[in-house]
Design an enzyme around this catalytic site. Structure first.
Site: not given
Ligand code: S3P
Length: 430
Positions: A168, A316, A343, A347, A389
Site C-alpha cells: 500500500s 485502481d 477501497k 469493489r 471508479r
Molecule cells: C494511492 C494508493 C492506492 C490507490 C489509491 C491512491 C496513493 O491505495 O488505491 O487510489 O495515492 O497512494 P493503497 O495504498 O491503499 O493501495
C-alpha cells in the site's frame, strides 16, 4: 444518469487530467517545503481539493484560480510551519488525504482530529495506527473501531523498520512522511512494490530518501525546498478510454501525456496480454515520472490471468479491467486482489453484483473474480455506491451493452475526473 449503447467508435485525441496521487503529494510536500511550489496540470477533483482545504486549515497559503483550476501555487512554511487547525480536518472521500496527512500530523507539536465522509469512516486505519504507534505516535480511532475519526496528538517520533503486510502506497507514504519527523531512519518494506510517487517526489523536494527493491528508507534532517511540479495525466483515468477503445469496433484514439510510471502501468501490460496493442509515442519524463502519448485501437481481446506483483500496479483499474474481460473471449482470472474490498466501496462485491445484473458470467472469489467473457451485455440498473471508479467503469460497459443502463449517483466521478462524461462524449463524436 442514463446511458445507451454506442453506434459509433471512439476517435480523436484527448488530454488526460492530472494524476490524482501526484497532485495530492505536490500539495502536501509543497506545504512542508520552504518557499513556493508551482503545480501545473493539477487535478482539481474533489479528493485533491480536500487535501488543499486541510492544509489551508493548517495555515498554508495555497493559491487556486477558478479560470485555471489545474494551476496551483503553494506557499510552503517548512517542516515545522503548520499551525494547529481550529476545526476537525475533513478528508472527504480521500484515503490518500487521510492516511498521508496522519503521518505528517503524528510528528507535529499540536493535537488534531481528522475524519471524512461515510466511506472514509469505514476504511481500515489500523494499517497506519499500528506502525505509527510503534514510532511513538499518539493516534487513536475515536470510536475504537479502527476507522476515522482519528485523534492525533503530535509527539516526538522514533525511526523504525516496518515490514508492511500490505502493498500500500498510502501506508508506505504515511510512514515515510512521519519519518521526516523521527529521530533516526525509517524503512518500509513491502510485500510487493506499490506506486512510488512519494519516493520520487520527496527526493526532488530535497529529502534524503533511498529505495532498494521493496524497501524505502528516509533519513530525517534535510529541509524540503519548493519546486515546480508538472503533473502527468492520470493513467487510472486514461484506463476507461483505453478499455473503451479496445471494446468498441473501429475505435482508434490517442491519449496525450499519460503517466507511465512502471509502478502504475499494469493496465497497459494487461491489454497487451489480452491481445491488444498500445503504442507509446512522444516519450518524456519530469520529476522522475515517465509519460507518453498512448495510441490504442480496437482489437478483439481474449482472457488472461492477473495476479501477484502485477496487482498493485493496476489496483485502481481492476473495475474497468473486469468490464474489459466481460467483453473479451474466454476466461479471465483475477487473484491476490483482496485490497479491492477496502477501497472507496467493496469493489469486489460491487463489480460482481453489477456485472451479473448486465448478464455477465462472473464469480467472486475470496481475493478476486473469475469472468467467462464474450457473451452479450445487457443494460441494467447500476448502483455506484458513490464510488467514482464503479460509475466510470459502468458508463464504459453501457457503450457495449444492449438497451438502457442507469447509473445511480453517476456524478460521483467528480472525485477523480470531474469532466469524465464530457470527455467520453467528445471521443464518441469525432
Ligand atoms: C494511492 C494508493 C492506492 C490507490 C489509491 C491512491 C496513493 O491505495 O488505491 O487510489 O495515492 O497512494 P493503497 O495504498 O491503499 O493501495
Amino acid at each position: 444518469m442514463k446511458f445507451y449503447p454506442t453506434d459509433k467508435p471512439l476517435h480523436g485525441q484527448l488530454d488526460i487530467p492530472g494524476d490524482k496521487s501526484i497532485s495530492h503529494r505536490a500539495v502536501m510536500f509543497g506545504s512542508l517545503a520552504n518557499g513556493t511550489t508551482e503545480i501545473s496540470h493539477f487535478l482539481p477533483g474533489a479528493d485533491c481539493l480536500s487535501t488543499i482545504s486541510c492544509f489551508r486549515s493548517m495555515g498554508i497559503d495555497i493559491e487556486t484560480n477558478p479560470e485555471h483550476p489545474d494551476h496551483v501555487i503553494v506557499h510552503g512554511k517548512g517542516l515545522h510551519g503548520l499551525n494547529a487547525p481550529d476545526t476537525v480536518l475533513d478528508c472527504g472521500n480521500s484515503g490518500t488525504t487521510t492516511r498521508l496527512i496522519s503521518g505528517i500530523l503524528a510528528g507535529q507539536d499540536f493535537p488534531c482530529t481528522l475524519t471524512g465522509d461515510a466511506s472514509i469512516q469505514k476504511r481500515p486505519m489500523n494499517r497506519i495506527i499500528e506502525p505509527l504507534t510503534q514510532m511513538g505516535a499518539c493516534i487513536t480511532s475515536e470510536r475504537d473501531n479502527g476507522c476515522a475519526p482519528l485523534q492525533i496528538i503530535g509527539q516526538p517520533l522514533h525511526g523504525i523498520t516496518y515490514h508492511s503486510p500490505v502493498a500500500s502506497a498510502q501506508v508506505k507514504s504515511c510512514l515515510l512522511l512521519a519519518g521526516l519527523y523521527a529521530d533516526s531512519a525509517t524503512t518500509v518494506i513491502e510485500p510487493a512494490l506499490s506506486r512510488n510517487h512519494t519516493e520520487l517526489m520527496l527526493r526532488h523536494f530535497g529529502a534524503d530518501l533511498s529505495s532498494d527493491g521493496l524497501a524505502a528508507t528516509i533519513h530525517p534532517g534535510n529541509e524540503l525546498s519548493g519546486i515546480s511540479v508538472k503533473v502527468p495525466g492520470d493513467i487510472s483515468s486514461a484506463a476507461y478510454f483505453l478499455a473503451a477503445a479496445c471494446m468498441i469496433p473501429g475505435s482508434e484514439i490517442l491519449l496525450r501525456h499519460v503517466g507511465t510510471n512502471p509502478t502504475r502501468d499494469g493496465i497497459l501490460r494487461v491489454i497487451q496480454d489480452m491481445g491488444g496493442t498500445v503504442t507509446y509515442r512522444r516519450l518524456s519524463a519530469s520529476g522522475g515520472e515517465s509519460t507518453a502519448d498512448l495510441e490504442v485501437r480496437y482489437t478483439p481481446l481474449h482472457g488472461t490471468v492477473i495476479e501477484g506483483s502485477l496487482i498493485p500496479t493496476l489496483i485502481d483499474e481492476i473495475p474497468i479491467i473486469a468490464v474489459l474481460a466481460s467483453t473479451a473471449e474466454g476466461t479471465t482470472v483475477i487473484r491476490d486482489a483482496g485490497e479491492l474490498k477496502v477501497k472507496e466501496s467493496n469493489r469486489l462485491d460491487l463489480m460482481v453484483e453489477n456485472l451479473s445484473r448486465m448478464g455477465v458470467d462472473i464469480t467472486g472469489t475470496d481475493d478476486g473474480m473469475i469472468i467467462n467473457g464474450g457473451k452479450p451485455l445487457h443494460g441494467a440498473l447500476i448502483d455506484s455506491h458513490l464510488d467514482h471508479r464503479i460509475a466510470m467503469s459502468f458508463a464504459i460497459a453501457s457503450l457495449a451493452a444492449d438497451g438502457e443502463t442507469e447509473i445511480r449517483d453517476a456524478e460521483c466521478v467528480n472525485i477523480s475526473y470531474p469532466e469524465f462524461y464530457r470527455d467520453l462524449k467528445f471521443l464518441l463524436q469525432q
